[in-house]
Design a protein around this motif. Structure first.
Motif, PDB file in Angstrom:
ATOM      1  N   THR A  16       9.396  33.015  10.260  1.00 19.39           N
ATOM      2  CA  THR A  16       8.676  32.060   9.384  1.00 19.39           C
ATOM      3  C   THR A  16       9.583  31.592   8.169  1.00 19.39           C
ATOM      4  N   CYS A  17      10.255  32.415   7.686  1.00 21.65           N
ATOM      5  CA  CYS A  17      11.113  32.133   6.284  1.00 21.65           C
ATOM      6  C   CYS A  17      12.444  31.441   7.026  1.00 21.65           C
ATOM      7  N   GLY A  18      12.816  31.675   8.194  1.00 23.29           N
ATOM      8  CA  GLY A  18      13.685  30.904   8.727  1.00 23.29           C
ATOM      9  C   GLY A  18      13.356  29.497   9.143  1.00 23.29           C
ATOM     10  N   ALA A  19      12.188  29.341   9.552  1.00 25.41           N
ATOM     11  CA  ALA A  19      11.659  28.055   9.962  1.00 25.41           C
ATOM     12  C   ALA A  19      11.516  27.087   8.743  1.00 25.41           C
ATOM     13  N   ILE A  20      11.216  27.847   7.616  1.00 23.40           N
ATOM     14  CA  ILE A  20      10.920  27.163   6.194  1.00 23.40           C
ATOM     15  C   ILE A  20      12.210  26.616   5.677  1.00 23.40           C
ATOM     16  N   ILE A  21      13.157  27.653   5.906  1.00 16.90           N
ATOM     17  CA  ILE A  21      14.494  27.330   5.327  1.00 16.90           C
ATOM     18  C   ILE A  21      15.063  26.009   6.108  1.00 16.90           C
ATOM     19  N   ILE A  22      14.968  26.065   7.447  1.00 13.24           N
ATOM     20  CA  ILE A  22      15.530  25.105   8.403  1.00 13.24           C
ATOM     21  C   ILE A  22      15.097  23.886   7.994  1.00 13.24           C
ATOM     22  N   TRP A  23      13.587  23.691   7.575  1.00 18.68           N
ATOM     23  CA  TRP A  23      12.843  22.520   7.387  1.00 18.68           C
ATOM     24  C   TRP A  23      13.205  22.019   6.186  1.00 18.68           C
ATOM     25  N   TYR A  24      13.487  22.730   5.142  1.00 23.50           N
ATOM     26  CA  TYR A  24      13.811  22.482   3.835  1.00 23.50           C
ATOM     27  C   TYR A  24      14.999  22.006   3.530  1.00 23.50           C
ATOM     28  N   PHE A  25      15.970  22.922   3.592  1.00 18.74           N
ATOM     29  CA  PHE A  25      17.433  22.990   3.176  1.00 18.74           C
ATOM     30  C   PHE A  25      18.214  22.153   4.320  1.00 18.74           C
ATOM     31  N   ALA A  26      18.181  22.575   5.531  1.00 20.28           N
ATOM     32  CA  ALA A  26      18.915  21.854   6.685  1.00 20.28           C
ATOM     33  C   ALA A  26      18.438  20.358   6.893  1.00 20.28           C
TER      34      ALA A  26
ATOM     35  N   LYS B 168      20.003  14.666   6.368  1.00 22.54           N
ATOM     36  CA  LYS B 168      19.813  13.183   5.867  1.00 22.54           C
ATOM     37  C   LYS B 168      20.993  12.790   4.927  1.00 22.54           C
ATOM     38  N   ASN B 169      21.831  13.461   4.292  1.00 14.37           N
ATOM     39  CA  ASN B 169      22.914  13.254   3.481  1.00 14.37           C
ATOM     40  C   ASN B 169      24.100  12.945   4.522  1.00 14.37           C
ATOM     41  N   VAL B 170      24.273  13.630   5.440  1.00 13.42           N
ATOM     42  CA  VAL B 170      25.599  13.606   6.189  1.00 13.42           C
ATOM     43  C   VAL B 170      25.203  13.155   7.779  1.00 13.42           C
ATOM     44  N   GLY B 171      24.169  12.912   8.102  1.00 14.32           N
ATOM     45  CA  GLY B 171      23.987  12.569   9.548  1.00 14.32           C
ATOM     46  C   GLY B 171      23.803  13.805  10.398  1.00 14.32           C
ATOM     47  N   THR B 172      23.193  13.438  11.743  1.00 11.48           N
ATOM     48  CA  THR B 172      22.775  14.459  12.584  1.00 11.48           C
ATOM     49  C   THR B 172      24.038  14.949  13.478  1.00 11.48           C
TER      50      THR B 172
ATOM     51  N   MET C 279      19.582  31.791   7.788  1.00 14.53           N
ATOM     52  CA  MET C 279      19.603  31.888   6.359  1.00 14.53           C
ATOM     53  C   MET C 279      21.210  31.596   5.826  1.00 14.53           C
ATOM     54  N   PRO C 280      22.137  32.325   6.367  1.00 16.97           N
ATOM     55  CA  PRO C 280      23.462  32.150   5.781  1.00 16.97           C
ATOM     56  C   PRO C 280      24.000  30.713   5.777  1.00 16.97           C
ATOM     57  N   VAL C 281      23.591  30.000   6.958  1.00 18.74           N
ATOM     58  CA  VAL C 281      24.069  28.569   7.246  1.00 18.74           C
ATOM     59  C   VAL C 281      23.143  27.748   6.293  1.00 18.74           C
ATOM     60  N   ALA C 282      21.998  27.792   5.997  1.00 12.95           N
ATOM     61  CA  ALA C 282      21.185  27.325   5.062  1.00 12.95           C
ATOM     62  C   ALA C 282      21.907  27.379   3.559  1.00 12.95           C
ATOM     63  N   PHE C 283      22.363  28.717   3.249  1.00 13.18           N
ATOM     64  CA  PHE C 283      23.062  28.815   1.800  1.00 13.18           C
ATOM     65  C   PHE C 283      24.618  28.111   1.775  1.00 13.18           C
ATOM     66  N   ALA C 284      25.056  28.112   2.786  1.00  9.87           N
ATOM     67  CA  ALA C 284      26.407  27.060   3.036  1.00  9.87           C
ATOM     68  C   ALA C 284      25.919  25.660   2.547  1.00  9.87           C
TER      69      ALA C 284
ATOM     70  N   LEU D 227      23.342  24.737   0.972  1.00  2.75           N
ATOM     71  CA  LEU D 227      22.952  24.498  -0.118  1.00  2.75           C
ATOM     72  C   LEU D 227      24.374  24.507  -1.297  1.00  2.75           C
ATOM     73  N   GLY D 228      25.317  25.340  -0.803  1.00  2.07           N
ATOM     74  CA  GLY D 228      26.501  25.341  -1.663  1.00  2.07           C
ATOM     75  C   GLY D 228      27.237  24.011  -1.470  1.00  2.07           C
ATOM     76  N   VAL D 229      27.294  23.451  -0.526  1.00  2.00           N
ATOM     77  CA  VAL D 229      27.951  22.081  -0.521  1.00  2.00           C
ATOM     78  C   VAL D 229      27.214  21.033  -1.258  1.00  2.00           C
ATOM     79  N   SER D 230      25.823  21.093  -1.153  1.00  2.00           N
ATOM     80  CA  SER D 230      25.025  20.106  -1.918  1.00  2.00           C
ATOM     81  C   SER D 230      25.091  20.318  -3.391  1.00  2.00           C
ATOM     82  N   THR D 231      25.133  21.377  -3.949  1.00  2.00           N
ATOM     83  CA  THR D 231      25.325  21.589  -5.301  1.00  2.00           C
ATOM     84  C   THR D 231      26.502  21.503  -5.764  1.00  2.00           C
ATOM     85  N   THR D 232      27.619  21.628  -5.148  1.00  2.00           N
ATOM     86  CA  THR D 232      29.098  21.582  -5.721  1.00  2.00           C
ATOM     87  C   THR D 232      29.590  20.210  -5.548  1.00  2.00           C
ATOM     88  N   ARG D 233      28.806  19.454  -4.650  1.00  2.00           N
ATOM     89  CA  ARG D 233      29.223  17.795  -4.665  1.00  2.00           C
ATOM     90  C   ARG D 233      27.949  16.959  -5.367  1.00  2.00           C
ATOM     91  N   SER D 234      27.162  17.633  -5.968  1.00  2.00           N
ATOM     92  CA  SER D 234      25.848  16.804  -6.726  1.00  2.00           C
ATOM     93  C   SER D 234      26.347  16.343  -7.978  1.00  2.00           C
TER      94      SER D 234
END
Length: 217
Positions: free
Chosen positions: A18-28, A33-37, A75-80, A82-89
């Protein structure tokens, strides 16, 4: 070797799934939407492999001090991502639990929260965050590909098939197409929404007596 990628699909219980599904839906989903499929799928594999290699490198050191959880889940891919989004924000600060904090610190706060998720490995999540921030800062630019190549991949299999699946939202690789689709949602084309016509009655004509009186004056 294949386990360097397939570990992101491994879940041991319903809570972690369940936590993985929420992370994929929200972060991924927001990252796609920012980089394309196309680029999202490519970076998912890249971040999974980089996180796993870094995990194998640090596991031998950390395991001497404390017990290390196995690498599993998205989760590690989602953190990656998130790290890209925050460093380039372009934003400097943002609200995190109703407190304004620097954007670059948000992934580290999330890492502390993820520590309490059952069956979650702190080491692999840390490796994913480090891999994403390294990519966001430009240290892994050799693994990137230009936008023109992404536009070409949009027209080949399996991405051409993903466009035809009903109910699946495909994000094009071209930034111009993404901006055009977003602007079409904000500024719809004329006639896109139904309009209602209102009857405006014309003003009544003056009586003949008043017209004659006005002409006499």
């Amino acid at each position: 070797v294949h386990r360097l990628v397939t570990y992101i699909f491994v879940y041991e219980d319903l809570i972690s799934l369940t936590c993985g599904a929420i992370i994929i839906w929200y972060f991924a989903g927001s990252f796609e939407k920012n980089v394309g499929t196309v680029k999202h799928c490519f970076l998912t594999i890249v971040f999974a492999v980089l996180s796993a290699l870094l995990y194998l490198l640090l596991e031998t050191i950390v395991s001497r001090v404390s017990e290390v959880e196995d690498a599993k889940g998205f989760m590690p891919v989602a953190f990656a991502m998130l790290g890209v989004s925050t460093t380039r924000s372009r934003m400097k600060r943002t609200l995190f639990f109703w407190v304004r904090v620097p954007v670059v610190l948000v992934p580290w706060f999330m890492l502390c929260i993820a520590w309490f998720i059952p069956r979650s490995s702190l080491l692999i999540n840390l490796c994913g965050l480090l891999a994403g921030e390294a990519y966001g800062l430009g240290y892994c630019s050799c693994l990137d590909f230009p936008e023109s190549m992404g536009s070409k991949l949009d027209r080949v299999f399996p991405f051409s098939l993903l466009k035809r699946i009903p109910g699946l939202k495909y994000i094009p690789a071209s930034s111009a197409e993404r901006r055009a689709s977003e602007s079409s949602k904000i500024n719809p084309a004329p006639g896109a929404y139904p309009t209602q016509s209102y009857y405006c009655p014309s003003p009544p004509a003056p009586p003949a007596f008043q017209m004659q009186h006005a002409n006499a004056h």
